[in-house]
Design a protein around this motif. Structure first.
Motif, PDB file in Angstrom:
ATOM      1  N   MET A  64     -10.479 -26.586  -0.074  1.00 57.17           N
ATOM      2  CA  MET A  64      -8.898 -26.632   0.463  1.00 57.17           C
ATOM      3  C   MET A  64      -8.142 -26.170  -0.827  1.00 57.17           C
ATOM      4  O   MET A  64      -8.210 -26.989  -2.060  1.00 57.17           O
ATOM      5  N   LYS A  65      -7.455 -24.869  -0.816  1.00 58.37           N
ATOM      6  CA  LYS A  65      -6.689 -24.543  -2.276  1.00 58.37           C
ATOM      7  C   LYS A  65      -5.427 -24.130  -1.578  1.00 58.37           C
ATOM      8  O   LYS A  65      -5.194 -22.895  -0.985  1.00 58.37           O
ATOM      9  N   ASN A  66      -4.363 -24.666  -1.822  1.00 61.65           N
ATOM     10  CA  ASN A  66      -3.027 -24.462  -1.463  1.00 61.65           C
ATOM     11  C   ASN A  66      -3.065 -24.241   0.076  1.00 61.65           C
ATOM     12  O   ASN A  66      -2.432 -22.964   0.495  1.00 61.65           O
ATOM     13  N   GLY A  67      -3.866 -24.869   0.943  1.00 62.11           N
ATOM     14  CA  GLY A  67      -3.621 -24.707   2.313  1.00 62.11           C
ATOM     15  C   GLY A  67      -4.730 -23.545   2.961  1.00 62.11           C
ATOM     16  O   GLY A  67      -4.735 -23.496   4.141  1.00 62.11           O
ATOM     17  N   VAL A  68      -5.270 -23.226   2.022  1.00 60.67           N
ATOM     18  CA  VAL A  68      -6.532 -22.059   2.236  1.00 60.67           C
ATOM     19  C   VAL A  68      -7.701 -22.516   2.399  1.00 60.67           C
ATOM     20  O   VAL A  68      -8.077 -23.257   1.109  1.00 60.67           O
ATOM     21  N   LYS A  69      -8.600 -22.240   3.342  1.00 63.30           N
ATOM     22  CA  LYS A  69     -10.018 -22.784   3.321  1.00 63.30           C
ATOM     23  C   LYS A  69     -10.697 -21.674   2.334  1.00 63.30           C
ATOM     24  O   LYS A  69     -10.841 -20.449   3.100  1.00 63.30           O
ATOM     25  N   GLU A  70     -11.308 -21.997   1.428  1.00 61.81           N
ATOM     26  CA  GLU A  70     -12.125 -21.120   0.416  1.00 61.81           C
ATOM     27  C   GLU A  70     -13.730 -21.355   0.699  1.00 61.81           C
ATOM     28  O   GLU A  70     -14.113 -22.298   0.427  1.00 61.81           O
ATOM     29  N   PHE A  71     -14.302 -19.977   0.977  1.00 60.63           N
ATOM     30  CA  PHE A  71     -15.860 -20.079   0.817  1.00 60.63           C
ATOM     31  C   PHE A  71     -16.426 -18.965   0.049  1.00 60.63           C
ATOM     32  O   PHE A  71     -15.616 -18.289  -0.522  1.00 60.63           O
ATOM     33  N   HIS A  72     -17.656 -19.335  -0.296  1.00 59.66           N
ATOM     34  CA  HIS A  72     -18.254 -18.522  -1.422  1.00 59.66           C
ATOM     35  C   HIS A  72     -19.459 -18.057  -0.867  1.00 59.66           C
ATOM     36  O   HIS A  72     -20.563 -18.819  -0.870  1.00 59.66           O
ATOM     37  N   LEU A  73     -19.806 -16.725  -0.529  1.00 59.44           N
ATOM     38  CA  LEU A  73     -21.072 -16.173  -0.145  1.00 59.44           C
ATOM     39  C   LEU A  73     -21.439 -15.424  -0.987  1.00 59.44           C
ATOM     40  O   LEU A  73     -20.980 -14.593  -1.800  1.00 59.44           O
ATOM     41  N   VAL A  74     -22.939 -15.340  -1.200  1.00 58.47           N
ATOM     42  CA  VAL A  74     -23.805 -14.721  -2.276  1.00 58.47           C
ATOM     43  C   VAL A  74     -24.711 -14.049  -1.588  1.00 58.47           C
ATOM     44  O   VAL A  74     -25.721 -14.535  -0.936  1.00 58.47           O
ATOM     45  N   ALA A  75     -24.650 -12.766  -1.491  1.00 62.28           N
ATOM     46  CA  ALA A  75     -25.668 -11.737  -0.998  1.00 62.28           C
ATOM     47  C   ALA A  75     -26.670 -11.498  -1.971  1.00 62.28           C
ATOM     48  O   ALA A  75     -26.603 -11.040  -3.037  1.00 62.28           O
ATOM     49  N   GLU A  76     -28.127 -11.931  -1.467  1.00 58.92           N
ATOM     50  CA  GLU A  76     -29.120 -11.843  -2.577  1.00 58.92           C
ATOM     51  C   GLU A  76     -30.442 -11.650  -1.825  1.00 58.92           C
ATOM     52  O   GLU A  76     -30.534 -12.333  -0.712  1.00 58.92           O
ATOM     53  N   PRO A  77     -31.395 -11.446  -2.729  1.00 64.66           N
ATOM     54  CA  PRO A  77     -32.848 -11.615  -2.040  1.00 64.66           C
ATOM     55  C   PRO A  77     -33.148 -12.951  -1.999  1.00 64.66           C
ATOM     56  O   PRO A  77     -32.863 -14.119  -2.852  1.00 64.66           O
ATOM     57  N   VAL A  78     -33.972 -13.534  -0.807  1.00 63.30           N
ATOM     58  CA  VAL A  78     -34.396 -14.785  -0.697  1.00 63.30           C
ATOM     59  C   VAL A  78     -35.541 -14.735  -0.041  1.00 63.30           C
ATOM     60  O   VAL A  78     -36.316 -13.836   0.357  1.00 63.30           O
ATOM     61  N   VAL A  79     -36.354 -15.833  -0.140  1.00 62.45           N
ATOM     62  CA  VAL A  79     -37.881 -16.218   0.420  1.00 62.45           C
ATOM     63  C   VAL A  79     -37.367 -17.124   1.646  1.00 62.45           C
ATOM     64  O   VAL A  79     -36.789 -18.212   1.401  1.00 62.45           O
ATOM     65  N   ARG A  80     -37.718 -16.813   2.889  1.00 61.16           N
ATOM     66  CA  ARG A  80     -37.665 -17.422   3.955  1.00 61.16           C
ATOM     67  C   ARG A  80     -38.788 -17.757   4.615  1.00 61.16           C
ATOM     68  O   ARG A  80     -39.910 -17.208   4.777  1.00 61.16           O
ATOM     69  N   GLU A  81     -39.107 -19.217   4.695  1.00 63.25           N
ATOM     70  CA  GLU A  81     -40.152 -19.541   5.483  1.00 63.25           C
ATOM     71  C   GLU A  81     -40.039 -19.578   6.893  1.00 63.25           C
ATOM     72  O   GLU A  81     -39.492 -20.198   7.496  1.00 63.25           O
ATOM     73  N   MET A  82     -40.949 -18.723   7.626  1.00 61.74           N
ATOM     74  CA  MET A  82     -40.686 -18.123   8.886  1.00 61.74           C
ATOM     75  C   MET A  82     -41.329 -19.198   9.843  1.00 61.74           C
ATOM     76  O   MET A  82     -40.994 -19.287  10.959  1.00 61.74           O
ATOM     77  N   ALA A  83     -42.470 -19.835   9.152  1.00 64.32           N
ATOM     78  CA  ALA A  83     -43.408 -20.835  10.010  1.00 64.32           C
ATOM     79  C   ALA A  83     -44.125 -21.380   8.745  1.00 64.32           C
ATOM     80  O   ALA A  83     -44.456 -20.993   7.719  1.00 64.32           O
ATOM     81  N   PRO A  84     -44.501 -22.659   9.115  1.00 62.54           N
ATOM     82  CA  PRO A  84     -45.473 -23.437   8.195  1.00 62.54           C
ATOM     83  C   PRO A  84     -46.603 -22.270   7.635  1.00 62.54           C
ATOM     84  O   PRO A  84     -47.222 -21.858   8.443  1.00 62.54           O
ATOM     85  N   GLY A  85     -46.808 -22.112   6.246  1.00 61.99           N
ATOM     86  CA  GLY A  85     -47.793 -21.253   5.576  1.00 61.99           C
ATOM     87  C   GLY A  85     -47.292 -19.724   5.874  1.00 61.99           C
ATOM     88  O   GLY A  85     -48.137 -18.938   5.412  1.00 61.99           O
ATOM     89  N   PHE A  86     -46.247 -19.603   6.196  1.00 65.23           N
ATOM     90  CA  PHE A  86     -45.779 -18.093   6.307  1.00 65.23           C
ATOM     91  C   PHE A  86     -44.572 -17.607   5.752  1.00 65.23           C
ATOM     92  O   PHE A  86     -43.626 -18.313   6.535  1.00 65.23           O
TER      93      PHE A  86
END
Length: 456
Positions: A64-86
């Motif tokens: 919270m900053k001066n009554g505003v909710k501040e978020f930070h999103l970082v668009a980036e390459p990621v590695v996602r485990e879609m299922a165990p071992g994959f």
């Protein structure tokens, strides 16, 4: 380059690169790499609300900053485990695909910093939101694109409660096919006539990928023939169960960002659709269902009373959407006699296995070799053996002894004696059939009337 102060004071400006001075004041981006379902984030400040649980995901913290909710999103390459071992090499936000869920309250002023760490430009569209046109996130139309390495700012008021999403509107075909998306929940600021309170509130996105067996990166040019149908970039058995307490009022929020519709089906209960893309549905317009068809780009909010204990299947009702990576050109082999043929083929191909002559269920228990980083087509073990499912499938676990607010997996349901389907022992008795009376013999005269002659 526009300073943060100049940006916030400027009218009609969509977003602007943040100055070096402003960068020092950015909220720290919170990165999450675990694919486990995280506990609900109780609001540490701001107006109170009942938080959601993101299936195999999490909620983004804010400051919270001066009554505003501040978020930070970082668009980036990621590695996602879609299922165990994959694992899959995707693009996402803050270490995951999908990105973190954003939760706010109706009337909150929200400021989102978006940093681009992708190799190309991007933007963020706040799907379903009412906001100034310049904050809508369409590259070239309502804002300049966010270049790699730059941070832009979006700021608007969350004007109406409901279930929303966010995703790019820049090179959308590639970036969404790579997994860039996230959920947005705006909670009502008080009691709402069309939004009932619930004890458990789950959300997840429907997304799909085309990843060849043994590969890591999706084929972004695929239009329809996807081979991985997922919830929040997870496939069964990698999708966590939805754990609820008997008697809980449960809400399921589902958004569809695939290329086709999905009839989402629940076992053992009925639900009512209480919300859509446009907001809450008036109670007079609701009716009970067990399946809700969710079209491309739609969001649906489904409420039900968990009043039946057990482990209840919850899945997309398109049968090929409950399977993992499989080629679409496989011929139907049902009824084909392989006698003697398999042995001859194995002399040429030692790892050859007969598949499909009795259907595909045998494949759920085959110990067949798979390429590295490949999920089995139909998998998952239940208390009675192979579940034989994949893709868009999970289990709603309803328990009487589950404590309020406890989301831990209670294990498999212990069925009371006499409540499980069983094999009939001994010889099956002949079915009783009613005696068919013989029709009385009688002469039947057939009269034929020929059409008359007509002039035309």
């Amino acid at each position: 380059m526009v300073s943060r102060r100049g940006f916030l004071q400027g009218a009609g400006v969509a977003s602007a690169a943040v100055s070096t001075v402003a960068m020092a004041a950015l909220p720290e981006p919170v990165i999450q790499t675990s694919a486990d379902t995280q506990p609900p984030l109780l609001p540490p400040n701001g107006r109170p609300y009942n938080p959601v649980v993101t299936l195999n995901g999490w909620t983004a913290p804010w400051r919270m900053k001066n009554g505003v909710k501040e978020f930070h999103l970082v668009a980036e390459p990621v590695v996602r485990e879609m299922a165990p071992g994959f694992k899959a090499h995707l693009w996402g936000y803050n270490g995951q695909s999908p990105g973190p869920t954003i939760e706010v309250v109706e009337g909150d002023r929200v400021r989102i910093f978006v940093t681009n760490k992708l190799p190309e430009v991007t933007s963020v569209h706040w799907h379903g939101q009412r906001l100034p046109n310049g904050m809508d996130g369409v590259t070239g139309l309502t804002q300049p694109a966010i270049p790699p390495g730059k941070t832009y700012v979006y700021e608007f008021v969350a004007r109406r409660p409901g279930t929303f999403m966010y995703h790019p509107h820049a090179d959308e075909m590639v970036q969404m096919a790579m997994g860039m998306m996230g959920f947005w929940i705006t909670h009502p600021k008080g009691r709402h006539p069309h939004i009932d309170p619930v004890e458990r509130d789950f959300c997840f996105l429907l997304n799909a990928y085309d990843i060849d067996p043994g590969a890591y990166t999706p084929k972004v040019m695929t239009m329809l023939d996807f081979n991985l149908w997922s919830w929040n970039s997870r496939i069964y058995p990698g999708i966590d169960p939805l754990v609820v307490r008997h008697g809980d009022r449960v809400r399921l929020r589902v958004g569809n960002l695939t290329m086709t519709n999905h009839p989402i089906h629940i076992h053992g209960h009925e639900f009512v659709m209480t919300g859509t893309d446009g907001g809450p549905v008036p109670k007079s317009a609701r009716w009970p269902e067990v399946t809700c068809d969710i079209a491309v780009g739609q969001m649906r909010q489904l409420d039900f009373l968990a009043d039946e204990v057990g482990d209840w299947a919850f899945h997309c009702h398109k049968s090929h959407h409950t399977m993992n990576a499989m080629g679409h050109g496989v011929p139907t082999m049902i009824g084909v006699d392989h006698t003697g043929l398999a042995g001859k083929i194995k002399k040429l191909i030692p790892d050859y296995m007969v598949m499909g002559e009795r259907g595909m269920k045998d494949m759920t228990e085959m110990e067949m070799p798979l390429p590295e980083n490949t999920a089995p087509m139909m998998t998952g073990e239940g208390p009675f053996g192979a579940v034989g499912m994949g893709g868009m499938f999970s289990v709603i676990k309803v328990r009487k002894d589950q404590k309020p607010g406890d989301y831990k997996d209670p294990g498999w349901f212990q069925h009371p004696p006499g409540t499980v389907a069983y094999e009939l022992q001994g010889e099956a008795p002949a079915p009783a059939r009613a005696a068919s009376p013989k029709p009385a013999a009688r002469d039947i005269e057939v009269q034929v009337r020929k059409p008359g002659q007509h002039s035309h």
